[in-house]
Motif scaffolding. Structure first.
Motif, PDB file in Angstrom:
ATOM      1  N   ALA A  74       0.853  -1.187   0.000  1.00  0.00           N
ATOM      2  CA  ALA A  74       0.000   0.000   0.000  1.00  0.00           C
ATOM      3  C   ALA A  74       0.886   1.232   0.000  1.00  0.00           C
ATOM      4  N   ILE A  75       0.708   2.082  -0.996  1.00  0.00           N
ATOM      5  CA  ILE A  75       1.484   3.320  -1.105  1.00  0.00           C
ATOM      6  C   ILE A  75       0.607   4.477  -0.640  1.00  0.00           C
ATOM      7  N   LEU A  76       0.980   5.091   0.480  1.00  0.00           N
ATOM      8  CA  LEU A  76       0.218   6.192   1.053  1.00  0.00           C
ATOM      9  C   LEU A  76       1.047   7.474   1.028  1.00  0.00           C
ATOM     10  N   GLY A  77       0.360   8.584   1.022  1.00  0.00           N
ATOM     11  CA  GLY A  77       1.065   9.863   1.046  1.00  0.00           C
ATOM     12  C   GLY A  77       0.108  11.019   0.870  1.00  0.00           C
ATOM     13  N   ALA A  78       0.601  12.210   1.134  1.00  0.00           N
ATOM     14  CA  ALA A  78      -0.197  13.417   0.930  1.00  0.00           C
ATOM     15  C   ALA A  78      -0.354  13.673  -0.559  1.00  0.00           C
ATOM     16  N   PRO A  79      -1.330  14.492  -0.967  1.00  0.00           N
ATOM     17  CA  PRO A  79      -1.470  14.838  -2.382  1.00  0.00           C
ATOM     18  C   PRO A  79      -0.180  15.419  -2.953  1.00  0.00           C
ATOM     19  N   ASN A  80       0.178  14.977  -4.146  1.00  0.00           N
ATOM     20  CA  ASN A  80       1.348  15.477  -4.879  1.00  0.00           C
ATOM     21  C   ASN A  80       2.682  15.089  -4.254  1.00  0.00           C
ATOM     22  N   ALA A  81       2.694  14.016  -3.466  1.00  0.00           N
ATOM     23  CA  ALA A  81       3.945  13.554  -2.865  1.00  0.00           C
ATOM     24  C   ALA A  81       4.776  12.737  -3.850  1.00  0.00           C
ATOM     25  N   GLY A  82       4.150  12.317  -4.965  1.00  0.00           N
ATOM     26  CA  GLY A  82       4.870  11.548  -5.978  1.00  0.00           C
ATOM     27  C   GLY A  82       4.613  10.062  -5.929  1.00  0.00           C
ATOM     28  N   LYS A  83       3.462   9.664  -5.403  1.00  0.00           N
ATOM     29  CA  LYS A  83       3.141   8.234  -5.249  1.00  0.00           C
ATOM     30  C   LYS A  83       3.011   7.533  -6.601  1.00  0.00           C
TER      31      LYS A  83
END
Length: 364
Positions: A74-83
């Motif tokens: 699962a790849i999580l991150g804030a918007p525009n983090a480059g996921k």
């Protein structure tokens, strides 16, 4: 005397930490070298352009093999983090939509990478937002729902941290912390890895060490089993991360057949890619109000794809913005630029020639 002794102890601790880091890097490099020497390169495979087209009711289970291994990430991150850029690099295909604007990814998508007997399933999710943000910007329910689904079925969780954003890089996004706290029983059993992205934009590398001290050594922070410093844009550090995940795979049956590399249909990838390129080339909120629709899709017998996509504009002035020629633009109008960029991306995604035509519709 005591001050000198304290300095010596600190220097020794820093030296030990550096040795530990070097040792981990050597182990990763050695593992990657072994894989490169004794495995077939997936880039050399020839794939029929029609094989990857999946239907909603497809059964992805393959014939059971005793030596199969897989891992769900699962790849999580804030918007525009480059996921999405990271996932594309990891599977070596541009199947996830990428743009410079936020909220490019709107729904969960599985991106699949196979090497020898191992399958990695990357669950790319929309950037995490709060309930308040969903209501304020009228975002789809998938922005809140999909990350929870990915978390519940993951074997490992990768949290992508944008180190170039000076306002947020020294703390984990509150929406991520809220989600993980809600699933505390799950994350206690699932390894967490921290992925520092966009390190190519950091001139002073001391900044990265400072961030490691803040996010890893703080007793109140999340417990990460490993840390990676990568640039999803340039590809730096991607091989190390991929090798780590391949080595972490569990013995079990693959979720998808070996020739499939996305849970989304080919037609969906085309639409999403065109939309992402519109987001790159148009200013402000304009691309968010356009309707992108696949009008024609023809996977030809000569291993190419011919497709037509319509872009519907709510107002004439927006349509003129797309089709008007500019003297300063060597390529021509914006819609032609979008078509060229989308074609290049789709060729990399499908590994086959793609001919894309864009049609602009607007009120009469």
């Amino acid at each position: 005397m005591f001050e000198n002794l304290h300095k010596i102890i600190l220097q020794r601790n820093n030296f030990n930490e550096m040795l530990f880091t070097l040792e981990k890097c050597m182990i990763r490099a050695g593992s990657r070298y072994i894989r490169r020497c004794f495995s077939k390169s997936v880039d050399s495979l020839t794939i029929d352009s029609q094989e990857f087209i999946t239907q909603q009711n497809d059964n992805f289970s393959s014939v059971r093999r005793k030596d199969q291994k897989s891992l769900k990430i699962a790849i999580l991150g804030a918007p525009n983090a480059g996921k999405s850029t990271l996932v594309n690099q990891l599977i070596k295909r541009s199947v996830c939509p990428v743009s410079s604007k936020v909220h490019t990814t709107q729904t969960k998508a599985d991106a699949i990478y196979c090497e020898d007997n191992t399958q990695l399933v990357f669950m790319d999710t929309p950037g995490l937002v709060s309930t308040k943000e969903c209501k304020r910007y009228n975002l789809a329910g998938t922005f809140r729902h999909d990350p929870k689904v990915s978390l519940s079925i993951a074997d490992i969780i990768g949290i992508v941290q944008d180190v170039h954003n000076t306002y947020t890089r020294d703390k984990i996004n509150e929406n991520i912390l809220e989600l993980l706290n809600d699933k505390v029983n799950i994350i206690n059993k699932i390894p967490l890895i921290l992925i520092f992205n966009k390190v190519d934009k950091i001139k002073k590398k001391e900044v990265l060490l400072h961030l490691v001290n803040i996010l890893i050594k703080n007793n109140k922070s999340l417990k990460f089993s490993d840390v990676f410093m990568i640039s999803a844009l340039t590809g730096d550090g991607i091989d190390d991360l991929r090798t780590y995940l391949l080595d972490s795979a569990k013995p079990r049956e693959w979720q998808y057949e070996g020739h499939i590399y996305s849970s989304h249909k080919c037609q969906d990838i085309i639409q999403q890619t065109v939309r992402a390129k519109l987001m790159d080339i148009l200013p402000n909120e304009i691309p968010y109000i356009l309707k992108v629709k696949l009008e024609h899709f023809d996977p030809g017998s000569d291993d190419n794809i011919i497709t037509v996509v319509s872009v519907t504009c709510p107002r004439k002035n927006i349509a003129r913005l797309l089709i008007r020629n500019h003297k300063t633009e060597l390529i021509g109008n914006r819609i032609k630029q979008v078509a060229i960029m989308a074609e290049q991306e789709l060729r990399h995604a499908f590994r086959t020639p793609v001919r894309l035509k864009l049609v602009v519709n607007f009120p009469t």
